[in-house]
Design an enzyme around this catalytic site. Structure first.
Site, mmCIF file in Angstrom:
data_model
loop_
_atom_site.group_PDB
_atom_site.id
_atom_site.type_symbol
_atom_site.label_atom_id
_atom_site.label_comp_id
_atom_site.label_asym_id
_atom_site.label_seq_id
_atom_site.Cartn_x
_atom_site.Cartn_y
_atom_site.Cartn_z
ATOM 1 N N GLY A 1 0.807 -1.226 0.000
ATOM 2 C CA GLY A 1 0.000 0.000 0.000
ATOM 3 C C GLY A 1 0.836 1.271 0.000
ATOM 4 O O GLY A 1 0.338 2.342 0.330
ATOM 5 N N LYS B 1 5.246 16.801 -3.917
ATOM 6 C CA LYS B 1 5.572 17.126 -2.514
ATOM 7 C C LYS B 1 6.608 18.245 -2.425
ATOM 8 O O LYS B 1 6.514 19.124 -1.576
ATOM 9 C CB LYS B 1 6.074 15.865 -1.819
ATOM 10 C CG LYS B 1 5.003 14.771 -1.708
ATOM 11 C CD LYS B 1 5.615 13.429 -1.362
ATOM 12 C CE LYS B 1 4.545 12.343 -1.229
ATOM 13 N NZ LYS B 1 5.125 10.990 -1.190
HETATM 14 N N1 HSE Z 1 3.310 6.718 -3.019
HETATM 15 C C1 HSE Z 1 3.698 7.583 -1.966
HETATM 16 C C2 HSE Z 1 5.088 7.189 -1.506
HETATM 17 C C3 HSE Z 1 2.719 7.514 -0.834
HETATM 18 O O1 HSE Z 1 5.513 6.073 -1.811
HETATM 19 O O2 HSE Z 1 5.762 7.977 -0.868
HETATM 20 C C4 HSE Z 1 2.905 8.556 0.207
HETATM 21 O O3 HSE Z 1 2.708 9.842 -0.296
#
Ligand code: HSE
Length: 437
Positions: free
Chosen positions: A187, A205
């Protein structure tokens, strides 16, 4: 006092985790918030009921707009992800006078300016701690804890999936596709995992971090984005032999000429803490003029770490329900009328050091010709290593580390080097950052 009623959009990994954390820790959370917080309604097309023991207490439907329009609900938690219909749902929630908590970095990075303006006009809050670095409270730390500082730069490992893949490949020699499949099963990965491995998720981000660090509008389209798919095992090995690790970093730096916003694989000296952040863990190094370097570390993805940030936002929003909208912490740390229109530097103007790997014919004079091109471009060499040819081969790998250079000068020099008869194929280059405080 009655508990605050919350509507939840999405019951996937993070949605399920949020329900579980909120119900398991309900008493402590209510003592902190001053009121109970209860998810009474949720919208999801499908979910794993077995993973959410208390789901029976929630009225679940498949119409997210019905939840957003429910007048009983004061806060909407958006955990659907993606651009649409998340944007429409969040704007409708704001229009309905509801506060919003979201973990959706894509939404904030691309549509945050519009969403925050709408929230401002309605006097509601949009909280997004879980959008960056999973469970690490980096938004709160930068927006509030470092408010005294002029932030000079931020460098972070901000994609858990990518860091998990790089760590497993380096430590266990596992195949890229195999580790990615495991990250999906756990997940960690985005619905479209190319967002993780091509750096798009990290760029979302980084865009948010840069805005909060420097007080600039969100400008995702100006963030340089490069993923981890072209990293070769031999470069991981050669970097190590030079005392470096390859990490996928997001870097935002304020310079005299403008702001750098870039996401790419980076050689980091192995003695740096950031070089030793492995697996799904994230870390963000923030350099403020007063505090110096500060490092924030924790799980960057996963159900409950991300839920930790979502629930912290819920507590913040509940505490703010009775406050004057003008006196809340601004969405992007700086008051909306005080955002600066700083130039965002294109990559050819960015200053960084480089790792270069050249495949060359092992004959006299090659090194002199390469050094001549670099010297003419004003590029200093910090280290050189020559790797022995394979049995019976005539071509060798030449590894060079340069000192800091303007990237445009480096690219022009690389183009000239690639034209030399004794150089085979493309020059492999990876940026190097020393991240010295
Ligand atoms: N797909 C993202 C990661 C989830 O692996 O960091 C968290 O933002």
């Amino acid at each position: 006092m009655e508990p605050v009623k919350v509507g939840l959009l999405g019951l996937g990994t993070v949605g399920g985790g949020t329900v579980n954390v909120l119900t398991r820790n309900a008493e402590e959370i209510a003592r902190r918030a001053g009121r109970g917080i209860q998810i009474t309604h949720a919208a999801a097309r499908q979910y794993n009921a077995a993973a959410i023991p208390e789901i029976g207490r929630i009225d679940v439907c498949d119409d997210a707009f019905a939840v957003v329009d429910n007048p009983e609900l004061e806060i909407i938690v958006e955990l659907i992800g993606g651009y649409s219909p998340a944007r429409e749902l969040v704007l409708r929630a704001i229009e309905n006078g509801k506060h919003v908590v979201t973990a959706n970095k894509a939404l904030i990075a691309l549509h945050g300016n519009e969403i925050f303006a709408a929230a401002q006009a309605k006097g509601v809050t949009v909280a997004f701690e879980a959008a960056v670095a999973g469970g690490i409270p980096i938004i709160k730390a930068m927006r509030e804890g470092l408010a005294a500082n002029r932030i000079q730069w931020v460098a972070g490992i901000i994609n858990g999936t990518g860091n998990f893949i790089l760590s497993e490949m380096r430590d266990k020699g596992r195949e890229f596709a195999d580790v990615l499949a495991e990250a999906q099963a756990l997940g960690y990965a985005e619905a479209d995992p190319t967002f993780d491995v091509e750096g798009i998720d990290a760029a979302h981000k980084l865009t948010i971090l840069a805005s909060i660090a420097f007080g600039i509008p969100l400008q995702f389209d100006k963030t340089y984005t490069e993923g981890i798919t072209r990293i070769e095992p031999q470069d991981v090995k050669y970097a190590e032999s030079l005392g470096y690790r390859i990490k996928h970093l997001g870097i935002a730096r304020k310079t005299e000429n403008g702001v750098e916003m870039r996401v790419h694989p980076t050689l980091v000296p192995e003695r740096r803490l950031l070089a030793n952040v492995n697996g799904v863990m994230n870390a963000v190094l923030v350099k403020g003029d007063a505090v110096g370097p500060t490092l924030f570390y924790g799980a960057g993805a996963g159900a409950e770490p991300t839920a930790s940030a979502v629930v912290a936002d819920l507590v913040d929003v509940v505490r703010a329900l009775t406050t004057d909208p003008e006196n809340r912490v601004p969405h992007l740390a700086f008051h909306p009328g005080e955002l600066s229109d700083l130039t965002i530097l294109s990559m050819d103007k960015v200053e960084t050091a480089f790792y270069l790997r050249l495949t060359v014919v092992d004959e006299p004079g090659v090194m002199a010709r390469i050094a001549g091109i670099l010297g003419d471009a004003g590029i200093s060499i910090e280290a050189i290593q020559q790797k022995e040819p394979a049995m019976g081969g005539v071509e060798i790998s030449l590894i060079l580390l340069t000192r800091r250079v303007i990237e445009g000068d480096m690219m022009r020099a690389i183009a000239q080097i690639e034209k030399l008869d004794s150089v085979a194929g493309k020059v492999v280059y990876i940026r190097v950052e020393h991240l010295a405080g």
